[in-house]
Motif scaffolding. Structure first.
Motif, PDB file in Angstrom:
ATOM      1  N   ASP A 192      29.170  16.103  11.848  1.00 42.02           N
ATOM      2  CA  ASP A 192      29.498  16.097  13.268  1.00 42.02           C
ATOM      3  C   ASP A 192      28.919  17.339  13.943  1.00 42.02           C
ATOM      4  OD1 ASP A 192      30.587  15.513  15.723  1.00 42.02           O
ATOM      5  OD2 ASP A 192      32.562  16.331  15.220  1.00 42.02           O
ATOM      6  N   PHE A 193      27.612  17.291  14.211  1.00 38.03           N
ATOM      7  CA  PHE A 193      26.917  18.381  14.885  1.00 38.03           C
ATOM      8  C   PHE A 193      26.107  17.822  16.046  1.00 38.03           C
ATOM      9  CE2 PHE A 193      27.225  19.876  10.421  1.00 38.03           C
ATOM     10  CZ  PHE A 193      27.960  21.045  10.629  1.00 38.03           C
ATOM     11  N   GLN A 194      25.771  18.678  16.998  1.00 35.91           N
ATOM     12  CA  GLN A 194      24.947  18.247  18.121  1.00 35.91           C
ATOM     13  C   GLN A 194      23.582  17.747  17.655  1.00 35.91           C
ATOM     14  OE1 GLN A 194      25.828  18.000  21.325  1.00 35.91           O
ATOM     15  NE2 GLN A 194      27.890  18.779  20.913  1.00 35.91           N
ATOM     16  N   ASP A 195      23.078  18.353  16.590  1.00 31.88           N
ATOM     17  CA  ASP A 195      21.748  17.992  16.096  1.00 31.88           C
ATOM     18  C   ASP A 195      21.788  17.150  14.821  1.00 31.88           C
ATOM     19  OD1 ASP A 195      22.689  20.016  14.480  1.00 31.88           O
ATOM     20  OD2 ASP A 195      20.829  21.183  14.485  1.00 31.88           O
ATOM     21  N   THR A 196      22.873  16.422  14.616  1.00 34.72           N
ATOM     22  CA  THR A 196      22.988  15.572  13.424  1.00 34.72           C
ATOM     23  C   THR A 196      21.782  14.651  13.239  1.00 34.72           C
ATOM     24  OG1 THR A 196      25.403  15.659  13.295  1.00 34.72           O
ATOM     25  CG2 THR A 196      24.344  13.717  12.346  1.00 34.72           C
ATOM     26  N   PRO A 197      21.214  14.064  14.291  1.00 33.06           N
ATOM     27  CA  PRO A 197      20.056  13.182  14.082  1.00 33.06           C
ATOM     28  C   PRO A 197      18.862  13.886  13.426  1.00 33.06           C
ATOM     29  CG  PRO A 197      20.998  12.795  16.247  1.00 33.06           C
ATOM     30  CD  PRO A 197      21.676  14.019  15.698  1.00 33.06           C
ATOM     31  N   SER A 198      18.789  15.211  13.512  1.00 39.03           N
ATOM     32  CA  SER A 198      17.651  15.924  12.935  1.00 39.03           C
ATOM     33  C   SER A 198      17.859  16.277  11.463  1.00 39.03           C
ATOM     34  CB  SER A 198      17.355  17.197  13.735  1.00 39.03           C
ATOM     35  OG  SER A 198      18.403  18.138  13.600  1.00 39.03           O
ATOM     36  N   TYR A 225      18.298  12.293   3.237  1.00 41.86           N
ATOM     37  CA  TYR A 225      18.770  12.613   1.886  1.00 41.86           C
ATOM     38  C   TYR A 225      19.885  13.662   1.904  1.00 41.86           C
ATOM     39  CZ  TYR A 225      16.582  17.229   1.721  1.00 41.86           C
ATOM     40  OH  TYR A 225      16.264  18.547   1.971  1.00 41.86           O
ATOM     41  N   ALA A 226      19.988  14.432   3.007  1.00 41.42           N
ATOM     42  CA  ALA A 226      20.935  15.547   3.052  1.00 41.42           C
ATOM     43  C   ALA A 226      22.190  15.256   3.866  1.00 41.42           C
ATOM     44  CB  ALA A 226      20.241  16.774   3.629  1.00 41.42           C
ATOM     45  N   LYS A 227      22.203  14.166   4.634  1.00 41.64           N
ATOM     46  CA  LYS A 227      23.310  13.945   5.582  1.00 41.64           C
ATOM     47  C   LYS A 227      24.669  13.865   4.891  1.00 41.64           C
ATOM     48  CE  LYS A 227      21.150  12.177   9.704  1.00 41.64           C
ATOM     49  NZ  LYS A 227      20.872  11.053  10.607  1.00 41.64           N
ATOM     50  N   GLU A 228      24.743  13.144   3.790  1.00 43.61           N
ATOM     51  CA  GLU A 228      26.030  13.016   3.096  1.00 43.61           C
ATOM     52  C   GLU A 228      26.517  14.377   2.605  1.00 43.61           C
ATOM     53  OE1 GLU A 228      27.505  11.083  -1.059  1.00 43.61           O
ATOM     54  OE2 GLU A 228      26.425   9.728   0.289  1.00 43.61           O
ATOM     55  N   SER A 229      25.618  15.171   2.056  1.00 41.48           N
ATOM     56  CA  SER A 229      26.002  16.492   1.557  1.00 41.48           C
ATOM     57  C   SER A 229      26.405  17.420   2.689  1.00 41.48           C
ATOM     58  CB  SER A 229      24.845  17.116   0.773  1.00 41.48           C
ATOM     59  OG  SER A 229      24.568  16.378  -0.393  1.00 41.48           O
ATOM     60  N   VAL A 230      25.659  17.404   3.790  1.00 40.80           N
ATOM     61  CA  VAL A 230      26.004  18.240   4.937  1.00 40.80           C
ATOM     62  C   VAL A 230      27.371  17.834   5.474  1.00 40.80           C
ATOM     63  CG1 VAL A 230      25.401  18.856   7.305  1.00 40.80           C
ATOM     64  CG2 VAL A 230      23.611  18.731   5.554  1.00 40.80           C
ATOM     65  N   GLY A 231      27.613  16.523   5.575  1.00 39.65           N
ATOM     66  CA  GLY A 231      28.915  16.047   6.031  1.00 39.65           C
ATOM     67  C   GLY A 231      30.043  16.483   5.117  1.00 39.65           C
ATOM     68  N   ALA A 232      29.812  16.402   3.814  1.00 39.96           N
ATOM     69  CA  ALA A 232      30.838  16.803   2.838  1.00 39.96           C
ATOM     70  C   ALA A 232      31.119  18.290   2.925  1.00 39.96           C
ATOM     71  CB  ALA A 232      30.390  16.424   1.435  1.00 39.96           C
ATOM     72  N   MET A 233      30.069  19.100   3.052  1.00 37.12           N
ATOM     73  CA  MET A 233      30.249  20.548   3.145  1.00 37.12           C
ATOM     74  C   MET A 233      30.942  20.951   4.438  1.00 37.12           C
ATOM     75  SD  MET A 233      29.149  21.996   0.347  1.00 37.12           S
ATOM     76  CE  MET A 233      30.102  20.608  -0.282  1.00 37.12           C
ATOM     77  N   GLN A 234      30.696  20.191   5.511  1.00 37.57           N
ATOM     78  CA  GLN A 234      31.389  20.453   6.768  1.00 37.57           C
ATOM     79  C   GLN A 234      32.871  20.109   6.642  1.00 37.57           C
ATOM     80  OE1 GLN A 234      30.309  17.968  10.125  1.00 37.57           O
ATOM     81  NE2 GLN A 234      30.968  19.520  11.596  1.00 37.57           N
ATOM     82  N   LYS A 235      33.163  18.974   6.037  1.00 40.17           N
ATOM     83  CA  LYS A 235      34.560  18.534   5.930  1.00 40.17           C
ATOM     84  C   LYS A 235      35.383  19.448   5.031  1.00 40.17           C
ATOM     85  CE  LYS A 235      33.553  13.679   6.851  1.00 40.17           C
ATOM     86  NZ  LYS A 235      34.167  13.689   8.180  1.00 40.17           N
ATOM     87  N   GLY A 277      27.109  24.348  18.450  1.00 37.46           N
ATOM     88  CA  GLY A 277      27.473  23.140  17.726  1.00 37.46           C
ATOM     89  C   GLY A 277      26.327  22.506  16.967  1.00 37.46           C
ATOM     90  N   ASN A 278      25.254  23.264  16.748  1.00 43.17           N
ATOM     91  CA  ASN A 278      24.106  22.761  15.997  1.00 43.17           C
ATOM     92  C   ASN A 278      24.159  23.231  14.550  1.00 43.17           C
ATOM     93  OD1 ASN A 278      22.641  21.422  18.162  1.00 43.17           O
ATOM     94  ND2 ASN A 278      22.330  23.485  18.991  1.00 43.17           N
ATOM     95  N   PHE A 279      23.710  22.372  13.645  1.00 44.12           N
ATOM     96  CA  PHE A 279      23.659  22.740  12.232  1.00 44.12           C
ATOM     97  C   PHE A 279      22.357  23.452  11.875  1.00 44.12           C
ATOM     98  CE2 PHE A 279      22.656  21.698   7.750  1.00 44.12           C
ATOM     99  CZ  PHE A 279      23.682  22.433   7.168  1.00 44.12           C
ATOM    100  N   ARG A 280      21.289  23.161  12.592  1.00 42.94           N
ATOM    101  CA  ARG A 280      19.963  23.736  12.332  1.00 42.94           C
ATOM    102  C   ARG A 280      19.519  23.487  10.883  1.00 42.94           C
ATOM    103  NH1 ARG A 280      19.717  29.067  12.505  1.00 42.94           N
ATOM    104  NH2 ARG A 280      21.927  29.334  12.139  1.00 42.94           N
ATOM    105  N   PRO A 281      19.337  22.229  10.510  1.00 45.80           N
ATOM    106  CA  PRO A 281      19.087  21.871   9.112  1.00 45.80           C
ATOM    107  C   PRO A 281      17.840  22.489   8.506  1.00 45.80           C
ATOM    108  CG  PRO A 281      18.606  20.023  10.564  1.00 45.80           C
ATOM    109  CD  PRO A 281      19.312  21.049  11.389  1.00 45.80           C
ATOM    110  N   ASP A 282      16.815  22.715   9.312  1.00 52.23           N
ATOM    111  CA  ASP A 282      15.561  23.249   8.791  1.00 52.23           C
ATOM    112  C   ASP A 282      15.487  24.767   8.820  1.00 52.23           C
ATOM    113  OD1 ASP A 282      14.535  20.717   8.243  1.00 52.23           O
ATOM    114  OD2 ASP A 282      13.757  20.493  10.277  1.00 52.23           O
ATOM    115  N   ALA A 283      16.515  25.415   9.368  1.00 54.11           N
ATOM    116  CA  ALA A 283      16.516  26.877   9.414  1.00 54.11           C
ATOM    117  C   ALA A 283      16.757  27.442   8.017  1.00 54.11           C
ATOM    118  CB  ALA A 283      17.598  27.364  10.367  1.00 54.11           C
ATOM    119  N   GLN A 284      16.134  28.568   7.747  1.00 59.62           N
ATOM    120  CA  GLN A 284      16.359  29.232   6.467  1.00 59.62           C
ATOM    121  C   GLN A 284      17.762  29.821   6.451  1.00 59.62           C
ATOM    122  OE1 GLN A 284      13.187  32.093   6.240  1.00 59.62           O
ATOM    123  NE2 GLN A 284      11.607  30.546   5.929  1.00 59.62           N
ATOM    124  N   ILE A 285      18.450  29.686   5.325  1.00 61.01           N
ATOM    125  CA  ILE A 285      19.796  30.247   5.195  1.00 61.01           C
ATOM    126  C   ILE A 285      19.679  31.639   4.588  1.00 61.01           C
ATOM    127  CG2 ILE A 285      20.322  29.301   2.892  1.00 61.01           C
ATOM    128  CD1 ILE A 285      23.135  28.560   4.147  1.00 61.01           C
TER     129      ILE A 285
END
Length: 196
Positions: free
Chosen positions: A140-146, A150-160, A170-178
């Motif tokens: 549940d992020f503003q940029d969820t479509p991006s 392959y990662a959506k389920e894991s990102v959702g699980a880690m958020q929950k 409210g953005n996850f920024r999936p491609d940003a370096q952590i």
């Protein structure tokens, strides 16, 4: 109810957590202290933690390896992972337990910075490997479509489970370096959540 047991991480016998680049008033200071005191992280030198430095694939696998407390040794199929590299045993252990795959059949790219969505996948796989029942769902992020498919389920699980969150917009920024500071904070929350 699922009982989750993680191996106890030994306290380091020596070493300082007083890094000159980790001011006490920074948001990540408690997390850096927490993970270094437990031997999950070390500095990039005796006086530097490099909190803003990107976490690499090799670094994250090594932290998971230490967190698991395993003494696994072995080799992996990756030509760019020498068995005597500081991350060699960690990569072999993670590959043997299906926690990681390479960027190709023969390359792991241990020194490549890991993205936020890649970190989410690796962490979710590790938690499932450790017996944690993760709740599936769409993030549940503003940029969820991006977020990659392959990662959506894991990102959702880690958020929950409360281990990953978005930025102030409210953005996850999936491609940003952590960063190392962000991963340190995740591991502190993980330890506290499961009473380690």
């Amino acid at each position: 109810m699922v009982e989750v047991i993680f191996a106890a991480v030994q306290q380091p016998s020596t070493g300082s957590t007083n890094f000159s680049d980790v001011p006490a008033n920074q948001w990540y200071a408690p997390a850096v202290s927490y993970v270094t005191q437990r031997g999950l992280f070390s500095g990039v030198s005796e006086t530097q933690f490099a909190p803003s430095q990107p976490m690499t694939r090799g670094m994250l696998v090594s932290v998971l390896h230490r967190f698991n407390g395993t003494s696994h040794t072995g080799s992996s199929p990756f030509a760019d992972v020498s068995s005597d590299a500081w991350y060699g045993n960690a990569v072999s252990w993670a590959y043997a337990n299906n926690l990681v795959s390479g960027v190709s059949d023969t390359s792991f790219a241990p020194n490549t910075p890991i993205t936020r969505e890649q970190a989410a996948v690796m962490l979710a796989r590790y938690l499932k490997f450790s017996g944690v029942a993760l709740e599936n769902g769409t993030p549940d992020f503003q940029d969820t479509p991006s977020i990659s498919g392959y990662a959506k389920e894991s990102v959702g699980a880690m958020q929950k489970v409360g281990l990953l969150s978005g930025d102030n917009e409210g953005n996850f920024r999936p491609d940003a370096q952590i960063t190392r500071a962000e991963i340190a904070s995740i591991f502190m929350r993980l330890c506290q959540k499961y009473g380690i």
